[in-house]
Design a protein around this motif. Structure first.
Motif: not given
Length: 230
Positions: A90-118
């Protein structure tokens, strides 16, 4: 929407190790597995094709983080592998995440890492120079992820309630760091049992070593699955 199968983290160094592990399970048992960086970099896209051909679901955990164009193009490649879910930072930003969604398409789920559990709150403040609480940082990232049109986030189970309150009940919360009661915590800082994760509202849980390093991995998997669905 809650996935009834715990996701098994295939944290193995080689293709052969994965084959050996998956062969322990009856062919009719269709699993949901996580393929992370170590395995993907060792075995390449073929490991995804192999697992998918067996009828299993795949969460490809590569945590992409780059400029929007690069991430979008990479996601278009991953879409061709037939993955069921993958992720970005998620730290990549909204525009990066939107580009990821467009590239992947609507079929698979796309999620973002907030803060690592470590990551501890002290580490976040010292190294990332984020001077809010860890919980506030996670919720902030989750809201931006929802804004970008992604399906959900990777987060600690301790943060699920706050995230859903600030996004929606349909916003996916995938929680790693799940350990059955009494098992070793390992390198995770924020952990929870399968039963507790269910109560708190997790949609997906990821379990690695308590299954993959168990004396009887199939029995360990079935016990965790039963606890998750109790």
């Amino acid at each position: 929407m809650r996935e009834e199968r715990p996701i098994i983290a295939l944290d193995f160094p080689s293709f052969e190790d994965v084959k050996t592990f998956l062969n322990l399970f009856p062919s009719e048992e269709k699993l949901y597995v996580k393929i992370g960086m170590e395995l993907y970099y060792a075995a390449g896209p073929e490991i995804v094709r192999y697992v998918k051909n067996l009828g299993h679901s795949v969460f490809l955990d590569l945590k992409l983080h780059d400029i929007p164009n690069t991430v979008g193009s990479a996601m278009a490649v991953l879409a061709n592998l037939g993955v069921d879910m993958t992720n970005v930072h998620a730290a990549g930003g909204v525009e990066m995440m939107k580009a990821a969604r467009q590239g992947l398409g609507e079929g698979p789920k796309l999620i973002a890492v907030t803060q690592l559990t470590s990551t501890s709150e002290e580490q976040m403040r010292d190294f990332q120079n984020i001077q809010t609480s860890l919980a506030e940082s996670v919720v902030h990232y989750a809201k931006r992820t929802a804004e970008a049109g992604l399906d959900g986030v990777v987060c600690s189970a301790h943060e699920v309630e706050a995230i859903k309150a600030e996004t929606s009940q349909d916003f996916v919360c995938l929680t790693p760091g799940i350990r059955p009661a009494g098992s070793a915590v390992g390198d995770q800082k924020r952990v929870m049992t399968p039963a507790d994760a269910k109560v708190i509202g997790s949609d997906f849980i990821v379990v690695g070593r308590p299954i993959t390093q168990a004396e009887d991995p199939v029995a360990a998997y079935q016990a965790i699955k039963a606890e998750w669905n109790a």
